[in-house]
Design a protein around this motif. Structure first.
Motif, short mmCIF file in Angstrom:
data_model
loop_
_atom_site.label_atom_id
_atom_site.label_comp_id
_atom_site.label_asym_id
_atom_site.label_seq_id
_atom_site.Cartn_x
_atom_site.Cartn_y
_atom_site.Cartn_z
N ASP A 157 0.83 -1.22 0.00
CA ASP A 157 0.00 0.00 0.00
C ASP A 157 0.85 1.26 0.00
O ASP A 157 0.62 2.20 0.77
N CYS A 158 1.82 1.30 -0.89
CA CYS A 158 2.77 2.42 -0.93
C CYS A 158 2.72 3.08 -2.30
O CYS A 158 2.84 2.41 -3.33
N LYS A 159 2.58 4.40 -2.31
CA LYS A 159 2.50 5.14 -3.57
C LYS A 159 3.87 5.58 -4.07
O LYS A 159 4.00 6.11 -5.17
N TYR A 160 4.90 5.37 -3.25
CA TYR A 160 6.24 5.82 -3.62
C TYR A 160 7.02 4.74 -4.37
O TYR A 160 6.62 3.57 -4.38
N GLY A 161 8.15 5.15 -4.97
CA GLY A 161 8.96 4.19 -5.72
C GLY A 161 8.19 3.65 -6.90
O GLY A 161 7.38 4.36 -7.52
N ASN A 162 8.42 2.40 -7.24
CA ASN A 162 7.64 1.72 -8.28
C ASN A 162 6.52 0.95 -7.61
O ASN A 162 6.65 -0.25 -7.34
#
Length: 329
Positions: A157-162
């Motif tokens: 659930d992470c919007k950062y990186g890819n």
């Protein structure tokens, strides 16, 4: 399909042959059977004069290749090759024979001579014991002098990186990298990220400062390394020095480093030292409940990977799959 399942599926298509020299560790043979059954890779186990291995029946049922390496036709050939390779270091035939009785040294020769596509070890050996043969025999990749290690982080659930996928380096080997070593780590990490994810690497050289917000001599190697890599590889997206929030959060990145093509978009995070790199990956693993795959070795001419001595069979399966993606095949 989870990230590691995607890695396994891609590995299976390459049909690599990976040597597992620690064949008398039950976790290793359990992993070998799983790898064979799932079709992730072909496995070569090194046997010592036919001694029975854990999971022997399953090994035979899975048609896993087993080599009695001390009695193999290649043993004397490898002795001569090792003598030639290390002659400037005073290598003798007697010493070469003794070293090659160690399955890790024999496995490294298999990698060097391209009899296998890679090696995975370390379940019952220290990092030093695992990587020493690789450094002496396989050696570093062209243009790289520093062998380093990374963790591939998959943050839910992470919007950062890819979409939550990052590479953290160096998180396992180089304690206090100098400018040249930071350059090597950055270049190797960019290549590794592209190999494993098939996505464009965007490299941030991390610090407690962003673009001169602090002044300290310890920042100079980070700044200079980023500049020199950018000059040498103009198509590689790399920038530094950047604070973590400026590296991964677009709003913060454009506020602190306006116009940077890295700030706010980084997926490869190069830490200034091993302390911060190791602490960083463990923080994300524990607090963000991220999956952490590694340490994966990078910078070698051909892949050799070190396992944690606390690993379980499934960890070995994952590292073998990643090793297949590293293989030049």
């Amino acid at each position: 399909m989870s990230f590691i399942e995607q890695v396994k599926a891609r590995a299976a298509k390459k049909n690599c042959l990976i040597v597992l020299p620690e064949s008398y560790d039950e976790r290793v043979t359990e992993a070998a059977v799983k790898i064979a059954q799932e079709g992730i890779a072909r496995i070569l186990l090194l046997s010592d004069n036919g001694r029975k291995m854990p999971n022997q029946e399953k090994i035979e049922e899975s048609n896993i290749e087993v080599l009695d390496y001390k009695n193999s036709a290649d043993f004397p050939v490898f002795v001569e090759a090792l003598c030639e390779l290390r002659k400037k270091k005073g290598m003798t035939r007697e010493k070469a024979e003794e070293l090659l009785k160690d399955p890790l040294y024999y496995g490294a020769m298999l990698v060097r001579e391209k009899r296998v596509d890679g090696m995975v070890a370390g379940a019952c050996h220290s990092t030093g014991d695992t990587l020493r043969p690789a450094l002496q025999i396989v050696k570093t990749a062209d243009g790289i002098k520093t062998v380093s290690a990374y963790f591939l982080m998959v943050v839910p659930d992470c919007k950062y990186g890819n979409d939550g996928v990052f590479l953290f380096a160096d998180s396992g080997l180089v304690e206090f990298p100098d400018e040249e070593q930071l350059m090597d780590i950055a270049v190797s990490s960019a290549k590794s990220f592209e190999q494993i994810t098939e996505q464009e690497p965007i490299v941030a050289m991390l610090s407690y400062s962003t673009k001169g917000s602090a002044k300290n001599k310890r920042l100079e190697p980070i700044i200079s390394a980023a500049k020199r890599v950018k000059e040498k590889y103009p198509n590689l997206k790399i920038d530094g020095e950047l604070q973590l929030d400026a590296a991964v959060d677009e709003k913060v990145g454009q506020m602190k480093s306006k116009g940077s093509n890295v700030a706010g978009n980084a997926n490869v995070l190069v830490f200034p030292d091993l302390n911060s790199g190791n602490i960083g990956y463990k923080l994300v693993q524990r607090l963000a409940k991220a999956e952490a795959y590694g340490p994966i070795t990078q910078g070698l001419r051909r892949p050799v990977n070190d396992l944690s001595r606390g690993c379980v069979a499934e960890d070995i399966v994952g590292v073998v799959a990643i090793t297949c993606l590293q293989a030049d095949k």
